[in-house]
Each structure stands twice: as structure tokens, then as C-alpha cells.
Design a protein around this motif. Structure first.
Motif, mmCIF file in Angstrom:
data_model
loop_
_atom_site.group_PDB
_atom_site.id
_atom_site.type_symbol
_atom_site.label_atom_id
_atom_site.label_comp_id
_atom_site.label_asym_id
_atom_site.label_seq_id
_atom_site.Cartn_x
_atom_site.Cartn_y
_atom_site.Cartn_z
ATOM 1 N N SER A 12 37.086 19.769 19.426
ATOM 2 C CA SER A 12 36.982 18.478 20.091
ATOM 3 C C SER A 12 38.373 17.909 20.378
ATOM 4 O O SER A 12 39.242 17.936 19.524
ATOM 5 C CB SER A 12 36.189 17.532 19.196
ATOM 6 O OG SER A 12 35.983 16.326 19.859
ATOM 7 N N GLY A 13 38.572 17.442 21.611
ATOM 8 C CA GLY A 13 39.841 16.826 21.975
ATOM 9 C C GLY A 13 40.897 17.804 22.451
ATOM 10 O O GLY A 13 42.033 17.423 22.712
ATOM 11 N N SER A 14 40.528 19.092 22.606
ATOM 12 C CA SER A 14 41.535 20.081 22.994
ATOM 13 C C SER A 14 41.811 20.081 24.506
ATOM 14 O O SER A 14 42.693 20.805 24.966
ATOM 15 C CB SER A 14 41.128 21.481 22.518
ATOM 16 O OG SER A 14 39.850 21.821 22.974
ATOM 17 N N GLY A 15 41.056 19.301 25.271
ATOM 18 C CA GLY A 15 41.351 19.170 26.699
ATOM 19 C C GLY A 15 40.410 19.917 27.621
ATOM 20 O O GLY A 15 40.642 19.989 28.835
ATOM 21 N N LYS A 16 39.314 20.442 27.085
ATOM 22 C CA LYS A 16 38.387 21.255 27.883
ATOM 23 C C LYS A 16 37.737 20.438 29.014
ATOM 24 O O LYS A 16 37.739 20.856 30.167
ATOM 25 C CB LYS A 16 37.282 21.846 26.975
ATOM 26 C CG LYS A 16 37.800 22.580 25.764
ATOM 27 C CD LYS A 16 36.670 23.160 24.923
ATOM 28 C CE LYS A 16 35.732 22.139 24.305
ATOM 29 N NZ LYS A 16 36.353 21.275 23.282
ATOM 30 N N SER A 17 37.180 19.282 28.639
ATOM 31 C CA SER A 17 36.486 18.474 29.656
ATOM 32 C C SER A 17 37.457 17.931 30.697
ATOM 33 O O SER A 17 37.106 17.800 31.868
ATOM 34 C CB SER A 17 35.737 17.303 29.010
ATOM 35 O OG SER A 17 34.703 17.785 28.199
ATOM 36 N N THR A 18 38.656 17.616 30.256
ATOM 37 C CA THR A 18 39.657 17.124 31.208
ATOM 38 C C THR A 18 39.919 18.198 32.266
ATOM 39 O O THR A 18 39.949 17.900 33.463
ATOM 40 C CB THR A 18 40.951 16.732 30.467
ATOM 41 O OG1 THR A 18 40.620 15.786 29.450
ATOM 42 C CG2 THR A 18 41.961 16.131 31.409
HETATM 43 P P1 ATP Z 1 35.113 17.629 23.211
HETATM 44 O O1 ATP Z 1 34.866 19.000 22.634
HETATM 45 O O2 ATP Z 1 34.986 16.554 22.170
HETATM 46 O O3 ATP Z 1 34.299 17.349 24.416
HETATM 47 P P2 ATP Z 1 37.426 18.142 24.914
HETATM 48 O O4 ATP Z 1 38.090 19.426 24.557
HETATM 49 O O5 ATP Z 1 36.495 18.147 26.068
HETATM 50 O O6 ATP Z 1 36.677 17.573 23.614
HETATM 51 P P3 ATP Z 1 38.844 16.093 26.367
HETATM 52 O O7 ATP Z 1 37.661 15.216 26.574
HETATM 53 O O8 ATP Z 1 39.326 16.855 27.526
HETATM 54 O O9 ATP Z 1 38.593 17.082 25.138
HETATM 55 O O10 ATP Z 1 40.017 15.166 25.819
HETATM 56 C C1 ATP Z 1 41.329 15.659 25.577
HETATM 57 C C2 ATP Z 1 42.197 14.523 25.076
HETATM 58 O O11 ATP Z 1 42.386 13.580 26.104
HETATM 59 C C3 ATP Z 1 41.590 13.759 23.914
HETATM 60 O O12 ATP Z 1 42.620 13.409 23.035
HETATM 61 C C4 ATP Z 1 40.991 12.534 24.563
HETATM 62 O O13 ATP Z 1 40.942 11.454 23.671
HETATM 63 C C5 ATP Z 1 41.953 12.292 25.702
HETATM 64 N N1 ATP Z 1 41.330 11.639 26.862
HETATM 65 C C6 ATP Z 1 40.322 12.129 27.603
HETATM 66 N N2 ATP Z 1 40.001 11.299 28.612
HETATM 67 C C7 ATP Z 1 40.840 10.242 28.500
HETATM 68 C C8 ATP Z 1 41.040 9.023 29.247
HETATM 69 N N3 ATP Z 1 40.305 8.748 30.330
HETATM 70 N N4 ATP Z 1 41.992 8.183 28.821
HETATM 71 C C9 ATP Z 1 42.763 8.455 27.740
HETATM 72 N N5 ATP Z 1 42.635 9.576 27.005
HETATM 73 C C10 ATP Z 1 41.695 10.455 27.375
#
Ligand code: ATP
Ligand code: MG
Length: 269
Positions: free
Chosen positions: A44-50
Motif C-alpha cells: 500500500s502506498g507504493s505508487g501503483k494507483s498513481t
Molecule cells: P494501495 O495499495 O493502498 O492502493 P498504491 O500503491 O496504489 O496503494 P498510491 O495510491 O499510488 O499507492 O499512492 C502513492 C503515494 O502517493 C501514497 O503515499 C499516497 O498517500 C500518495 N498520494 C496519492 N494520491 C495523492 C494525492 N492526490 N495527493 C497527495 N498524495 C497522494
């Protein structure tokens, strides 16, 4: 070498936060070959969804390039017709189908709407195509008449996948698309995805924190940690003989096939 359906190079995303900048995605590069399945894994939080949101055009990268079928994809404001054309190339499925489906709209009309928007079909051709799409995801014509709330979580996700496939995309991005489902339903949806891929040739960008799931369908794997790619390669190699300590730790936390929970002594007798 054939052109990959998706290529990202040096992708970076910085979010301004209260105490400075948060680097959510840091120099990420990978490619998805046409018709193949690439999984992006990481905690979680590794940047995948971004990454997924940038590729889907829902967000802009701070730096780096996205190419789809060899052409630049992150090109700023788009005309309606260009947005529509792109929806026939890349589609996305999210974790919660209940949020992405209109609760008032019957399944058939949801699919019809997308077909009407994208293709010039007669009513008969449209009905046939709806039947074909339902069949592709393991639903029947009866399901066309119901609303999302009359369906189970797994059935709703099947509808979301059918709707995504309606535009005949070349790439389907799935962000934790089975994470909310029970393990047995997850397996069914993974089968739906593998069938869809076989029948339509759609490539999958499958995002998940669950390596057990990824193992079942990925050809290639990208491992992300704190916004960076720490390891990538063929799924059998990355998951079989991981080179990076972080990947090894991720793998150690996944139950292997045949794994049984250790029975603990009852704490109160
Ligand atoms: P998960 O498995 O929980 O879905 P993830 O790998 O998809 O996690 P992301 O959602 O891409 O992770 O988030 C990556 C980092 O960017 C996290 O630290 C998150 O808090 C931060 N982040 C994501 N979107 C925003 C935003 N709109 N504004 C500020 N920080 C953000
Ligand atoms: Mg996420």
C-alpha cells in the motif's frame, strides 16, 4: 521487436503536501506487450494507483512519457472525439464496481449506452453484441434486465469488465479489481479475465498488492516500493527466484499453494 501496446518511461509524480513534496512515483519505466498480462505489485502506498491513473489519463505526470501503440498518450487537453477514440484503446476497471456502475441503470442499458457511443450498430446488432459481452464474462441475457444492486459483488465486477470490453480496447487496466472479493470469487473473475484475453486479445495491466493472485495470470511482473521499480521481469523469474530483498519479503508474506494455517493453542480454556 513488435511495438508494445503500452510503454511508460521515466514516469514521475510529485504531490505537493503540507510539509513539502511527496514523490509518489519516481522514475518508473515498463512496457506491456500486446495481448499479454503485466502485473504491478507492491505494498500500500507504493505508487501503483498513481501510475494507473496517469496511464488512464485521469491524472497528469510530473515528468516522463506514456506511449500507447507507439504514439504519445499524455498530450494534455483532448477533444471529445479524441477522448472517445482513446476509450476504444484503453479501458479501466476499479476495485469497487458499486461505485463505478450507475445503480439506477439496468445492466443491458449500461452496455447499450457504451455501444451507442462508440459504434454505429443497428438495434439488432447491439442486442447481439450485448449477449456476446455478457457471455464473455459468464453472465446470461437474464442479467441484462437487472440493476447492480440485485447482483453479487462478483457479478457486478463481471458487468464492469463487460462494459470495459464493450469498446473493444487493446489494453485493460485493472486496479485492485478483485481485492474486495472472496477468494473463490476472485478465482472466477481471474478466469473471466484470462478468457477475455484469449478471446479478444486484450492486454492486461493488472495492479494488485496480492502476489498470490498475480501468480495466477501475469506473464510479467513489476515490483514497486516507495514509488520506484525495484525489480521487473518474467513472472516465473520474479516470483520464483526474486533478486530484490523487498520482493523476497513480499513473497514471504504470501501463503504458498498447499499452505495451511498453524493451529494455535486456544488461549483460554
Ligand atoms: P494501495 O495499495 O493502498 O492502493 P498504491 O500503491 O496504489 O496503494 P498510491 O495510491 O499510488 O499507492 O499512492 C502513492 C503515494 O502517493 C501514497 O503515499 C499516497 O498517500 C500518495 N498520494 C496519492 N494520491 C495523492 C494525492 N492526490 N495527493 C497527495 N498524495 C497522494
Ligand atoms: Mg492503489
Amino acid at each position: 521487436m513488435t511495438t508494445p501496446i503500452l510503454e511508460v518511461r521515466g514516469l514521475r509524480k510529485v504531490y505537493p503536501v503540507r510539509h513539502g513534496d511527496l514523490v509518489a512515483v519516481d522514475d518508473v519505466s515498463f512496457a506491456v506487450q500486446a495481448g499479454s498480462c503485466l502485473a504491478v505489485v507492491g505494498e500500500s502506498g507504493s505508487g501503483k494507483s498513481t501510475c494507473a491513473r496517469i496511464i488512464a489519463g485521469l491524472e497528469r505526470a510530473s515528468a516522463g512519457e506514456v506511449e500507447v501503440d507507439g504514439a504519445p498518450w499524455n498530450t494534455g487537453r483532448l477533444s471529445t472525439s479524441e477522448r472517445r477514440r482513446r476509450a476504444r484503446v484503453v479501458q479501466m476497471v476499479f476495485q469497487d464496481p458499486y461505485l463505478s456502475l450507475d445503480p439506477r441503470q439496468r445492466v443491458g442499458s449500461c452496455l447499450a449506452e457504451s455501444l451507442r457511443l462508440h459504434f454505429d450498430l443497428t438495434a439488432g446488432q447491439r442486442a447481439d453484441r450485448i449477449g456476446e459481452l455478457l457471455d464473455l464474462v459468464g453472465l446470461t441475457e437474464d442479467h441484462a434486465r437487472v440493476r447492480p444492486k440485485q447482483l453479487s459483488g462478483g457479478q457486478r465486477q463481471r458487468v464492469a469488465i463487460a462494459r470495459a470490453l464493450a469498446t473493444r480496447p487493446r489494453l485493460l487496466i485493472l486496479d485492485e479489481a478483485v481485492a474486495a472479493l472472496d477468494v473463490s470469487i476472485q478465482a472466477q473473475i481471474l478466469n473471466v479475465l484470462m478468457d477475455a484475453r484469449e478471446h479478444t486479445g486484450v492486454a492486461l495491466l493488472f495492479i494488485s498488492h496480492d502476489l498470490g493472485v498475480v501468480r495466477q495470470l501475469a506473464d510479467d511482473v513489476v515490483v514497486m516500493h516507495h514509488g520506484k521499480v525495484v525489480e521487473q521481469g518474467r513472472a516465473a523469474t520474479v516470483l520464483g527466484t526474486p533478486a530484490d530483498p523487498y520482493t523476497r519479503r513480499l513473497l514471504e508474506s504470501v501463503p504458498r499453494p498447499g499452505w495451511r494455517p498453524t493451529l494455535k493453542e486456544p488461549s483460554c480454556r
